[in-house]
Design a protein around this motif. Structure first.
Motif, PDB file in Angstrom:
ATOM      1  N   SER A 186       0.823  -1.217   0.000  1.00 47.76           N
ATOM      2  CA  SER A 186       0.000   0.000   0.000  1.00 47.76           C
ATOM      3  C   SER A 186       0.855   1.263   0.000  1.00 47.76           C
ATOM      4  O   SER A 186       0.382   2.349  -0.353  1.00 47.76           O
ATOM      5  CB  SER A 186      -0.926   0.025   1.223  1.00 47.76           C
TER       6      SER A 186
ATOM      7  N   LYS B 293       1.876   2.641   2.674  1.00 47.22           N
ATOM      8  CA  LYS B 293       1.694   3.303   3.973  1.00 47.22           C
ATOM      9  C   LYS B 293       2.775   2.868   4.968  1.00 47.22           C
ATOM     10  O   LYS B 293       3.039   3.565   5.947  1.00 47.22           O
ATOM     11  CB  LYS B 293       0.308   2.954   4.541  1.00 47.22           C
TER      12      LYS B 293
ATOM     13  N   SER C   1      10.079   1.167   8.047  1.00 43.73           N
ATOM     14  CA  SER C   1       9.174   1.800   9.010  1.00 43.73           C
ATOM     15  C   SER C   1       9.360   1.198  10.391  1.00 43.73           C
ATOM     16  O   SER C   1       9.452  -0.021  10.551  1.00 43.73           O
ATOM     17  CB  SER C   1       7.724   1.634   8.571  1.00 43.73           C
TER      18      SER C   1
ATOM     19  N   ASP D 205      -2.600   2.208  10.357  1.00 42.61           N
ATOM     20  CA  ASP D 205      -2.078   3.172   9.386  1.00 42.61           C
ATOM     21  C   ASP D 205      -2.448   2.784   7.959  1.00 42.61           C
ATOM     22  O   ASP D 205      -2.656   3.651   7.095  1.00 42.61           O
ATOM     23  CB  ASP D 205      -0.551   3.276   9.503  1.00 42.61           C
ATOM     24  N   THR D 206      -2.532   1.499   7.703  1.00 42.74           N
ATOM     25  CA  THR D 206      -2.812   1.011   6.351  1.00 42.74           C
ATOM     26  C   THR D 206      -4.299   1.060   6.032  1.00 42.74           C
ATOM     27  O   THR D 206      -4.711   1.391   4.917  1.00 42.74           O
ATOM     28  CB  THR D 206      -2.307  -0.442   6.190  1.00 42.74           C
TER      29      THR D 206
END
Length: 673
Positions: free
Chosen positions: A354, A356, A361, A408-409
């Motif tokens: 995605s 995101k 991360s 978040d996704t």
């Protein structure tokens, strides 16, 4: 019917050799003084049938031997054997009153019971009806609870003196036989009698003995191919009821052989490991990533299909159905479980693709995360584990990392990835009872934060079968395509002519983003090979394994949980995908790393140690370079290549279809020259 007819019949059927593995007595000399004499008697009888009341000609059906079900190497999982029942052979009685018929029958049955220590009997009306309508054919009376009872070799020896008069005979028949007993029983299934033998007057086409049909599993699905084509026999009796001639007009054609993709040895290793480590319930699936062949699909507990051969007693059937462990349930393909942390691989792929979330991360992995007004906990509730990237989060199976990544996704990228990898749809096995599983959809209802958090770690309303989870691992292992899982390789005749072949085919293109996939696979390698990995107990010395643990809340009311371990091997060039699920007992504390991972270790260690040197699976996994175990922090060292230095899997084409059949297997089985 005299004993001679049965010996002649089985001789003709088997050419004096074997009926699927069971030796058959050789035929005696032709009845009469030779073919000319026999033909003369047939003509005489034909000329006087209209004037001799007791003379009889009849044309009967000869049930065909049922075809075999074998594993990929020709190991028989379902075949036939010859059995013998004890039967009355009525002579012609000129003054056959009911009393005379019953006196004769009961005297013979009583004599047999005395010798064998049995208490067999038949109702009076059945004895009288059989004499009046079907006395030319044997009447089986070795029956208990309505089911035929096979004569043991010891019984046959004891009966020998009583058989000399011809009033008693051992009636042969071939029945289904499962030589490996409970092995693959949920896939093979069982057979039952097509119908009871007729009891009224004989009509042309009546079967010589009981026919069988598939009732469950592959026996049912491939019943049309397995049952073969019946033969036909013509019988001639004189006025005194003596058999003059038995002429086989058409030999029965044995049923076709169903060649499965299963590997008997791998299947047995999986079943034995589940019996040893998952007595309460469990399943294991192993699949060849290159062609979709299901090599093992084990469920425990299981059952022995030989119990169904003569017809299962009501008490035993009730016992099997009332057993709380559900031995008749094929857990590997029917049971729908929460996939638990094995689903974190799907979450990671959905999040990474995605955009995101990236391989670099970092989320803080604390003991819990507040979502709305509810705290969602990590599996480690005592200490925080600090900042983590996706690789370390997979290795440590950190719930709070995945809660944050999922939130978040958003739900759709994760749920779409799940469907892309085969969840929420049946695999398409050629047997009944396959589970579909469930993946929620935002089209049905708005998926809020709490549900997203649960989905991200494989809980909530998510469910999947062990087969679906294994299919998902095969897709991740390949990275480009998902191949159609196959349980049957081909169907062939006894002459080794292939009539149906199920070639490997691509179910769908998945085309995983290489960077996302490589990051996920690094985490799976670290689960088994990295320091602090949750699945180190799965590691074996012969090859490197990639895996993922899972522990799921399953039946909260009973405090029952699940333990999972799933993945593929070799880690750098995947050939085999696998999944294992363990059903915990009420109140039992379980974990995928402590309980399910050791099952993987045991199964593959035994397979490697027991397989022949020329095993094609071992050859495909030989000399494969090990993947590099990635630890936390390494991704940040090379920002231009966030996937790190992990060796990219070289996509392997499916093995070329084997053009050879089972070689001399059937020749050996039938002793054909």
């Amino acid at each position: 019917m005299s004993p001679r007819i049965w010996r002649n019949f089985f001789f003709i059927l088997s050419s004096g050799a074997l009926v699927y593995g069971q030796e058959v007595p050789k035929a005696e000399v032709v009845i009469g003084t030779g073919p000319v004499a026999a033909e003369s008697k047939k003509k005489d009888l034909a000329a006087t049938l209209s004037t001799q009341k007791e003379a009889r000609t009849m044309r009967l059906s000869i049930p065909a031997p049922r075809g075999l079900i074998v594993d990929r190497n020709g190991v028989a999982l379902a075949q036939n054997r010859v059995v013998y029942y004890l039967a009355l052979n009525f002579p012609f009685m000129s003054k056959a009153t009911p009393d005379i018929i019953l006196s004769f029958a009961k005297e013979k049955i009583s004599a047999a019971n005395k010798v064998l220590g049995k208490n067999w009997s038949l109702p009076d009306d059945k004895l009288i009806s059989h004499y009046q309508n079907r006395r030319w054919l044997p009447l089986v009376f070795s029956i208990e609870d309505g089911l035929n009872v096979e004569l043991s070799s010891e019984d046959q020896k004891k009966l020998k003196p009583l058989l000399e008069s011809g009033s008693l005979l051992m009636q042969p028949a071939y029945i289904r036989f499962y030589p490996k007993e409970d092995t693959a029983s949920h896939m093979i299934g069982w057979t039952g009698k097509t119908r009871r033998l007729p009891e009224g007057p004989i009509v042309d086409g009546d079967p010589l003995f009981e026919e069988m049909e598939g009732r469950q599993g592959l026996e049912l699905t491939f019943d049309g191919a397995l049952k073969g084509t019946p033969g036909e026999i013509n019988l001639l009796f004189d006025a005194d009821g003596h058999l003059l001639s038995d002429e086989v007009l058409r030999r029965p054609t044995p049923g076709r052989t169903v060649v499965t993709t299963l590997d008997y040895h791998l299947q047995r290793h999986a079943e034995n490991a589940l019996k040893k480590h998952a007595s309460n319930g469990g399943a294991m699936v192993v699949m060849d990533i290159r062609n979709g062949h299901i090599l093992a699909m084990a469920s425990n507990p299981s059952f022995n299909p030989n119990e169904f051969v003569f017809g299962i007693k009501e008490a035993r059937w009730a016992e099997l159905n009332k057993d709380l462990r559900a031995p008749l349930l094929g857990r590997a393909f029917s049971s729908e479980y929460p996939p638990a942390s094995t689903f974190k691989l799907v979450t990671a792929l959905g999040a990474l693709e995605s955009g995101k979330v990236t391989p670099s991360s970092s989320y803080y992995c604390g003991t819990s995360l507040l979502v709305g007004d509810r705290y969602f906990h990590n599996h480690n509730t005592k200490t925080d584990e600090g900042d983590m990237n996706v690789i370390t989060a997979i290795k440590r199976s950190c719930n709070t990392w995945f809660y944050q990544a999922g939130l978040d996704t958003g739900a759709d990228p994760i749920l779409n990835m799940a469907r892309r990898l085969g969840f929420d749809e049946r695999v398409g096995l050629p047997i009944k009872g396959e589970g579909k599983g469930h993946v929620p959809s935002s089209a049905d209802h708005k998926i809020l934060g709490g549900e997203i958090a649960n989905i991200s770690i494989g809980q909530g309303s998510l469910t999947a079968t062990p087969l679906q989870v294994c299919q998902c691992m095969a897709a991740i292992g390949d990275g480009v395509v998902m191949r159609q899982p196959l349980l049957v390789k081909q169907v062939q005749t006894i002459s080794e002519v292939i009539v149906d072949a199920y070639e490997p085919k691509i179910r769908r293109q998945i085309n995983l983003n290489p960077i996302a996939r490589d990051a996920v696979v690094k985490g799976m390698v670290a689960v088994v090979s990295g320091s602090g990995g949750t699945g180190r107990a799965a590691g074996i010395k012969q090859v490197q394994i990639a895996g993922k643990t899972g522990t799921a809340q399953w039946k909260p009311a009973k405090e029952q949980n699940l333990a999972w371990f799933t993945g593929f091997l070799p880690a750098s060039q995947p050939v085999l995908a696998y999944s294992v699920v363990y059903e915990g007992r009420p109140g039992e504390r379980v974990s995928g790393g402590a309980i399910a991972a050791p099952i993987v270790n045991e199964v593959f260690t035994k397979y490697y140690e027991g397989a022949p040197a020329d095993d094609p699976l071992l050859a495909a996994m030989k000399d494969v370079p090990q993947a590099v175990s990635i630890e936390e922090g390494e991704l940040d060292a090379n920002p231009e290549n966030p996937a790190g230095n992990f060796r990219r899997v070289q996509q392997q084409a499916a093995p070329a279809p084997e053009k050879k059949t089972l070689g001399n297997f059937f020749k050996r089985l039938f002793q054909r020259n």
